[in-house]
Design a protein around this motif. Structure first.
Motif, mmCIF file in Angstrom:
data_model
loop_
_atom_site.group_PDB
_atom_site.id
_atom_site.type_symbol
_atom_site.label_atom_id
_atom_site.label_comp_id
_atom_site.label_asym_id
_atom_site.label_seq_id
_atom_site.Cartn_x
_atom_site.Cartn_y
_atom_site.Cartn_z
ATOM 1 N N PHE A 1 20.135 2.171 -62.192
ATOM 2 C CA PHE A 1 19.497 2.860 -63.307
ATOM 3 C C PHE A 1 20.479 3.092 -64.446
ATOM 4 O O PHE A 1 20.088 3.126 -65.606
ATOM 5 C CB PHE A 1 18.901 4.191 -62.838
ATOM 6 C CG PHE A 1 17.587 4.075 -62.101
ATOM 7 C CD1 PHE A 1 17.290 2.952 -61.340
ATOM 8 C CD2 PHE A 1 16.658 5.098 -62.140
ATOM 9 C CE1 PHE A 1 16.090 2.856 -60.651
ATOM 10 C CE2 PHE A 1 15.459 5.015 -61.460
ATOM 11 C CZ PHE A 1 15.167 3.893 -60.719
ATOM 12 N N THR A 2 21.765 3.258 -64.117
ATOM 13 C CA THR A 2 22.779 3.391 -65.170
ATOM 14 C C THR A 2 22.788 2.162 -66.067
ATOM 15 O O THR A 2 22.938 2.264 -67.291
ATOM 16 C CB THR A 2 24.169 3.600 -64.557
ATOM 17 O OG1 THR A 2 24.153 4.737 -63.692
ATOM 18 C CG2 THR A 2 25.221 3.823 -65.640
ATOM 19 N N THR A 3 22.625 0.993 -65.473
ATOM 20 C CA THR A 3 22.611 -0.237 -66.268
ATOM 21 C C THR A 3 21.371 -0.322 -67.158
ATOM 22 O O THR A 3 21.386 -1.017 -68.172
ATOM 23 C CB THR A 3 22.649 -1.490 -65.368
ATOM 24 O OG1 THR A 3 21.405 -1.643 -64.671
ATOM 25 C CG2 THR A 3 23.789 -1.412 -64.357
ATOM 26 N N LEU A 4 20.312 0.380 -66.787
ATOM 27 C CA LEU A 4 19.048 0.285 -67.516
ATOM 28 C C LEU A 4 18.986 1.228 -68.711
ATOM 29 O O LEU A 4 18.467 0.871 -69.766
ATOM 30 C CB LEU A 4 17.874 0.596 -66.579
ATOM 31 C CG LEU A 4 17.694 -0.299 -65.349
ATOM 32 C CD1 LEU A 4 16.540 0.199 -64.490
ATOM 33 C CD2 LEU A 4 17.468 -1.744 -65.765
ATOM 34 N N GLY A 5 19.496 2.440 -68.554
ATOM 35 C CA GLY A 5 19.280 3.471 -69.567
ATOM 36 C C GLY A 5 17.921 4.100 -69.374
ATOM 37 O O GLY A 5 16.983 3.476 -68.848
ATOM 38 N N ILE A 6 17.771 5.349 -69.779
ATOM 39 C CA ILE A 6 16.556 6.106 -69.477
ATOM 40 C C ILE A 6 15.314 5.483 -70.117
ATOM 41 O O ILE A 6 14.206 5.572 -69.571
ATOM 42 C CB ILE A 6 16.718 7.585 -69.910
ATOM 43 C CG1 ILE A 6 15.673 8.461 -69.241
ATOM 44 C CG2 ILE A 6 16.704 7.720 -71.415
ATOM 45 C CD1 ILE A 6 15.817 8.571 -67.738
ATOM 46 N N GLU A 7 15.484 4.811 -71.254
ATOM 47 C CA GLU A 7 14.321 4.213 -71.928
ATOM 48 C C GLU A 7 13.716 3.078 -71.118
ATOM 49 O O GLU A 7 12.530 2.746 -71.296
ATOM 50 C CB GLU A 7 14.716 3.686 -73.313
ATOM 51 C CG GLU A 7 15.190 4.755 -74.290
ATOM 52 C CD GLU A 7 16.673 5.078 -74.122
ATOM 53 O OE1 GLU A 7 17.315 4.452 -73.239
ATOM 54 O OE2 GLU A 7 17.176 5.934 -74.867
ATOM 55 N N ASN A 8 14.503 2.468 -70.253
ATOM 56 C CA ASN A 8 14.021 1.322 -69.486
ATOM 57 C C ASN A 8 13.724 1.661 -68.022
ATOM 58 O O ASN A 8 13.398 0.768 -67.240
ATOM 59 C CB ASN A 8 15.061 0.199 -69.544
ATOM 60 C CG ASN A 8 15.274 -0.309 -70.954
ATOM 61 O OD1 ASN A 8 14.314 -0.612 -71.662
ATOM 62 N ND2 ASN A 8 16.517 -0.380 -71.387
ATOM 63 N N VAL A 9 13.848 2.928 -67.666
ATOM 64 C CA VAL A 9 13.473 3.354 -66.314
ATOM 65 C C VAL A 9 11.954 3.434 -66.236
ATOM 66 O O VAL A 9 11.319 4.028 -67.117
ATOM 67 C CB VAL A 9 14.107 4.717 -65.987
ATOM 68 C CG1 VAL A 9 13.521 5.296 -64.708
ATOM 69 C CG2 VAL A 9 15.619 4.578 -65.870
ATOM 70 N N PRO A 10 11.330 2.838 -65.231
ATOM 71 C CA PRO A 10 9.859 2.901 -65.126
ATOM 72 C C PRO A 10 9.348 4.336 -65.169
ATOM 73 O O PRO A 10 9.942 5.254 -64.579
ATOM 74 C CB PRO A 10 9.592 2.246 -63.769
ATOM 75 C CG PRO A 10 10.738 1.305 -63.582
ATOM 76 C CD PRO A 10 11.927 2.002 -64.171
ATOM 77 N N GLU A 11 8.217 4.529 -65.845
ATOM 78 C CA GLU A 11 7.672 5.862 -66.074
ATOM 79 C C GLU A 11 7.358 6.604 -64.782
ATOM 80 O O GLU A 11 7.408 7.838 -64.737
ATOM 81 C CB GLU A 11 6.409 5.763 -66.944
ATOM 82 C CG GLU A 11 5.844 7.106 -67.346
ATOM 83 C CD GLU A 11 4.598 6.978 -68.207
ATOM 84 O OE1 GLU A 11 4.057 8.015 -68.632
ATOM 85 O OE2 GLU A 11 4.174 5.821 -68.455
ATOM 86 N N LYS A 12 7.065 5.868 -63.722
ATOM 87 C CA LYS A 12 6.700 6.538 -62.470
ATOM 88 C C LYS A 12 7.839 7.378 -61.915
ATOM 89 O O LYS A 12 7.625 8.262 -61.091
ATOM 90 C CB LYS A 12 6.255 5.511 -61.430
ATOM 91 C CG LYS A 12 7.351 4.642 -60.843
ATOM 92 C CD LYS A 12 6.756 3.696 -59.799
ATOM 93 C CE LYS A 12 7.806 2.964 -59.005
ATOM 94 N NZ LYS A 12 7.196 2.087 -57.981
#
Length: 422
Positions: free
Chosen positions: A321-332
């Motif tokens: 998730f660190t690699t994704l950033g919060i904007e790209n974390v699935p909403e679920k």
């Protein structure tokens, strides 16, 4: 302002801000937008919460066997609210110590703070804290002579914080390992935490999980069984890229059933649970490699490998998730998050946790000789010196080096006063 332009401005400002003597030394910097740091840092904590929440119903219920598909838990958005999990609040004790005393706090001060914690503990944490309360100061509180669980998973579970507040600064990860990891661990037990922390540190700049894993390996000695275990998993993944179960069977045979890789196991029965750091660290890597960048698959593989099957997906998901950033974390994973609830045994809500990490990363950047620059619009850039690190010397729990004869003074013992509060 575009990210590219922001970075271009930062480079120009950096060339003006760094003294000529520094330029003459050819210091290189990695640039991290402060807003991007906050995004990735928030995602790291969400990943930890998601992994531990999804995996906790299976914890130590499947030992030496794969969790069957029908026993794999279902996700609900409310599962994210893991405010009572020791896999989270223990490392927040370390964050609170750093908040109070600074990034360069001493191991002895860290030991006093840990001794004063009132929550229930197990394994290396339990015996390390008992040693501290008896006056055995670090590093001896985690030495195998005093701690029969020193190779267990404990600091590996709790080391996520170290990389989260030290993006691109693995030397800080190593320093914090000496400060906090030695409260309870030694040898492979310590190396697991350094490995995990260094992976987080790199994940702020790198999206390739293979490169992130290699960055983690740079933090630990090549001669250790932990290093051997992780490199085995990398090799088996290359041999069985589409069959994680085949790799799991190799891991189980060598690192669970073979006594040569259980030399300091706290559990003599090889058929029961295995809380050794290295096999559980291998399951973190299994999730990252076979998850192929997918959050659900990463958590599922790390969980279904068994043993400590909530801690391992927690670290795997936190790193991913660190690699994704919060904007790209699935909403679920974020839609039902309760931001105003405090984590048990801590002063932190979720937003408070983000705030303290934002404070500490700024300390870390300056501490390592970096710069925090702002452009005319107030956009901040962390300019972090590129560094090479040397792993700590090889040590093994089954053949440990001498103790340090470290003991708390009377004045330090007077600071230890705790109330048990499970």
């Amino acid at each position: 302002m575009s990210k590219f332009f922001t970075f271009a401005v930062a480079l120009l400002m950096l060339s003006q801000a760094v003294p000529a003597a520094d330029n003459a030394q050819n210091v290189s910097y990695r640039l991290l937008d402060a807003k991007e740091y906050k995004s990735r840092m928030a995602a790291a904590w969400i990943g930890q919460m998601a992994g531990v929440g999804w995996g906790v119903p299976t914890e130590f219920k499947f030992n030496g066997v794969i969790v069957p598909e029908e026993d794999y838990p279902k996700w609900t958005p409310e599962t994210i609210n893991q405010f009572e999990e020791d896999d989270l609040y223990v490392e927040m004790t370390f964050l609170h110590t750093l908040e109070k005393y600074g990034i360069d706090t001493t191991a002895r001060q860290a030991g006093i703070e840990f001794a004063n914690s009132g929550y229930k503990l197990w394994h290396a944490n339990k015996f390390g804290r008992e040693n501290l309360r008896k006056g055995i100061a670090p590093p001896d509180s985690g030495h195998p002579q005093f701690n029969s669980h020193a190779d267990d998973i404990d600091y590996q579970i709790e080391a996520d914080y170290s990389g989260i507040i030290a993006p691109g600064m693995p030397s800080i990860v190593l320093q914090l390992g000496e400060t906090f990891g030695r409260l309870m661990n030694y040898g492979d037990g310590l190396y697991g935490g350094l490995f995990v922390g260094a992976m987080y540190s790199e994940a702020f700049f790198e999206s390739s999980v293979e490169k992130i894993i290699q960055a983690g390996l740079k933090a630990i000695p090549e001669g250790s069984q932990y290093y051997e275990c992780i490199t085995d998993v990398i090799r088996w993944h290359s041999e069985f890229p589409d069959d994680w179960i085949a790799s799991w069977e190799k891991i189980n045979e060598k690192y669970h059933l073979n006594p040569d890789y259980r030399k300091f196991s706290c559990n003599d029965d090889l058929l029961k649970f295995n809380i050794d750091a290295k096999i559980n660290g291998s399951f973190i890597v299994m999730g990252l490699l076979y998850g192929e960048g997918d959050p659900d698959k990463t958590i599922e593989v790390a969980t279904r490998c068994g043993h400590d099957s909530d801690c391992n997906p927690s670290s795997a998901a936190g790193i991913l998730f660190t690699t994704l950033g919060i904007e790209n974390v699935p909403e679920k994973f974020t839609s039902a998050l309760k931001r105003d609830v405090k984590f048990s045994h801590t002063p932190y809500t979720f937003d408070g946790l983000l705030d303290v990490c934002d404070q500490l990363v700024r300390q870390a950047v300056v501490y390592k000789g970096g710069k925090i620059l702002s452009d005319e619009e107030g956009n901040e850039i962390f300019c972090i010196p590129v560094e090479d690190i040397a792993p700590p010397p090889l040590e093994q729990c089954w053949a440990p080096g001498p103790i340090a004869n470290s003991r708390f003074t009377e004045e330090e013992m007077a600071q230890i006063s705790y109330v048990e509060n499970d």
